[in-house]
Write a protein that holds these residues in place. Structure first.
Motif, PDB file in Angstrom:
ATOM      1  N   LEU A 211       0.815  -1.215   0.000  1.00  0.00           N
ATOM      2  CA  LEU A 211       0.000   0.000   0.000  1.00  0.00           C
ATOM      3  C   LEU A 211       0.853   1.270   0.000  1.00  0.00           C
ATOM      4  O   LEU A 211       0.568   2.195  -0.767  1.00  0.00           O
ATOM      5  N   PRO A 212       1.905   1.378   0.821  1.00  0.00           N
ATOM      6  CA  PRO A 212       2.772   2.564   0.712  1.00  0.00           C
ATOM      7  C   PRO A 212       3.390   2.726  -0.674  1.00  0.00           C
ATOM      8  O   PRO A 212       3.515   3.851  -1.168  1.00  0.00           O
ATOM      9  N   CYS A 213       3.763   1.609  -1.302  1.00  0.00           N
ATOM     10  CA  CYS A 213       4.317   1.684  -2.658  1.00  0.00           C
ATOM     11  C   CYS A 213       3.261   2.186  -3.644  1.00  0.00           C
ATOM     12  O   CYS A 213       3.541   3.040  -4.496  1.00  0.00           O
ATOM     13  N   LEU A 214       2.051   1.646  -3.521  1.00  0.00           N
ATOM     14  CA  LEU A 214       0.973   2.072  -4.409  1.00  0.00           C
ATOM     15  C   LEU A 214       0.654   3.552  -4.209  1.00  0.00           C
ATOM     16  O   LEU A 214       0.465   4.302  -5.173  1.00  0.00           O
ATOM     17  N   ASP A 215       0.622   3.991  -2.951  1.00  0.00           N
ATOM     18  CA  ASP A 215       0.346   5.401  -2.670  1.00  0.00           C
ATOM     19  C   ASP A 215       1.445   6.311  -3.213  1.00  0.00           C
ATOM     20  O   ASP A 215       1.179   7.444  -3.612  1.00  0.00           O
ATOM     21  N   ALA A 216       2.689   5.821  -3.232  1.00  0.00           N
ATOM     22  CA  ALA A 216       3.785   6.612  -3.788  1.00  0.00           C
ATOM     23  C   ALA A 216       3.600   6.824  -5.290  1.00  0.00           C
ATOM     24  O   ALA A 216       3.877   7.906  -5.815  1.00  0.00           O
ATOM     25  N   VAL A 217       3.099   5.794  -5.975  1.00  0.00           N
ATOM     26  CA  VAL A 217       2.841   5.929  -7.410  1.00  0.00           C
ATOM     27  C   VAL A 217       1.669   6.872  -7.652  1.00  0.00           C
ATOM     28  O   VAL A 217       1.702   7.703  -8.572  1.00  0.00           O
ATOM     29  N   VAL A 218       0.645   6.764  -6.839  1.00  0.00           N
ATOM     30  CA  VAL A 218      -0.492   7.687  -6.948  1.00  0.00           C
ATOM     31  C   VAL A 218      -0.034   9.126  -6.727  1.00  0.00           C
ATOM     32  O   VAL A 218      -0.481  10.057  -7.403  1.00  0.00           O
ATOM     33  N   ARG A 219       0.912   9.311  -5.808  1.00  0.00           N
ATOM     34  CA  ARG A 219       1.418  10.670  -5.558  1.00  0.00           C
ATOM     35  C   ARG A 219       2.154  11.206  -6.778  1.00  0.00           C
ATOM     36  O   ARG A 219       2.023  12.384  -7.119  1.00  0.00           O
ATOM     37  N   VAL A 220       2.931  10.363  -7.437  1.00  0.00           N
ATOM     38  CA  VAL A 220       3.587  10.802  -8.682  1.00  0.00           C
ATOM     39  C   VAL A 220       2.539  11.254  -9.684  1.00  0.00           C
ATOM     40  O   VAL A 220       2.680  12.313 -10.321  1.00  0.00           O
ATOM     41  N   ALA A 221       1.469  10.461  -9.830  1.00  0.00           N
ATOM     42  CA  ALA A 221       0.403  10.824 -10.764  1.00  0.00           C
ATOM     43  C   ALA A 221      -0.204  12.172 -10.414  1.00  0.00           C
ATOM     44  O   ALA A 221      -0.485  12.989 -11.306  1.00  0.00           O
ATOM     45  N   GLU A 222      -0.377  12.425  -9.130  1.00  0.00           N
ATOM     46  CA  GLU A 222      -0.978  13.698  -8.689  1.00  0.00           C
ATOM     47  C   GLU A 222      -0.041  14.879  -8.931  1.00  0.00           C
ATOM     48  O   GLU A 222      -0.493  16.006  -9.144  1.00  0.00           O
ATOM     49  N   LEU A 223       1.280  14.631  -8.927  1.00  0.00           N
ATOM     50  CA  LEU A 223       2.243  15.711  -9.073  1.00  0.00           C
ATOM     51  C   LEU A 223       2.651  15.966 -10.522  1.00  0.00           C
ATOM     52  O   LEU A 223       3.375  16.943 -10.785  1.00  0.00           O
ATOM     53  N   LEU A 224       2.221  15.116 -11.433  1.00  0.00           N
ATOM     54  CA  LEU A 224       2.576  15.332 -12.842  1.00  0.00           C
ATOM     55  C   LEU A 224       2.081  16.703 -13.296  1.00  0.00           C
ATOM     56  O   LEU A 224       0.913  17.061 -13.116  1.00  0.00           O
ATOM     57  N   GLY A 225       2.991  17.482 -13.871  1.00  0.00           N
ATOM     58  CA  GLY A 225       2.626  18.793 -14.394  1.00  0.00           C
ATOM     59  C   GLY A 225       2.571  19.882 -13.359  1.00  0.00           C
ATOM     60  O   GLY A 225       2.166  21.027 -13.663  1.00  0.00           O
ATOM     61  N   LYS A 226       2.970  19.596 -12.110  1.00  0.00           N
ATOM     62  CA  LYS A 226       2.882  20.605 -11.042  1.00  0.00           C
ATOM     63  C   LYS A 226       4.284  21.009 -10.567  1.00  0.00           C
ATOM     64  O   LYS A 226       5.235  20.305 -10.746  1.00  0.00           O
TER      65      LYS A 226
END
Length: 226
Positions: A211-226
């Protein structure tokens, strides 16, 4: 002489028998442990509302993993996390190497396993990969100078290499917030092909770390373009 031969044969039979006596219970224990592990992981995924898929399910992102094994997915679960469609999987491939043992070439096959996390970014992009620089990459950069795919932030460019045929798109996606997250080490190396953002870690699927690994990938997705 015949007595010696019979004694040797008898000794070999005993050694083989002892080996079987030891190996069979160990094999049974290993299978029980594996069943318990997969059952625990399935329960964990079910508690998150994830859907399980059968082993070997074809997915397009295996071509980006070591070994590029199309049928290498042993476990796969998909669902929603952070408002995104996500997947988490255990992937394996078999690596064959040749080693010299007693001056004779011996072929050795080992199994490599990875935890893989994927998040859908909601749009299609050209292939982009952000990886930590190896020693060779750092030396090459020192010898040849900055590549045209660099972001322009010294700390980031010194530690990470961006691979893409679309440098302008990469610079738009790898913005200040994502660069800062990489520099502080709070997000993993990743690759983006189409709409699939992917990261992977060596080792087996562990519900405690997945779950921490999955959340880290989700965070990358959220930060794309920011």
């Amino acid at each position: 002489m015949e007595g010696i031969v019979f004694a040797i044969i008898f000794l070999v039979i005993i050694v083989v028998g002892i080996g079987l006596v030891i190996a069979i219970p160990l094999g049974l224990i290993a299978r029980r442990r594996e069943r318990a592990r997969t059952s625990a992981i399935a329960s964990w995924a079910g508690s998150l509302g994830f859907t399980a898929y059968p082993p070997g399910t074809p997915v397009r992102w295996t071509e980006r993993l070591p070994g590029h094994r199309a049928t290498g997915v042993r476990m796969l679960f998909a669902g929603q996390r952070g408002g995104r469609t996500v997947g988490v999987a255990e992937y394996e491939y078999h690596e064959t190497t040749t080693q010299m043992i007693n001056n004779q070439p011996q072929t050795i096959t080992s199994t490599k396993r990875y935890l893989v996390c994927v998040a859908d970014v909601g749009a299609e992009y050209p292939p982009i990969e952000v990886v930590e620089r190896s020693g060779g990459s750092k030396l090459w950069r020192w010898l040849t100078g900055p590549a045209d795919t660099e972001i322009g932030v010294a700390d980031f460019d010194a530690r990470y290499r961006v691979s893409t045929e679309s440098p302008e798109v990469a610079r738009q996606l790898v913005g200040p917030a994502l660069v800062a997250a990489h520099v502080e080490g709070s997000v993993p190396p990743w690759s983006l092909y189409g709409s699939d953002l992917l990261a992977y870690w060596p080792g087996r699927f562990d519900a405690k770390t997945a779950l921490p690994c999955l959340d880290a990938v989700v965070r990358v997705a959220e930060l794309l373009g920011k």
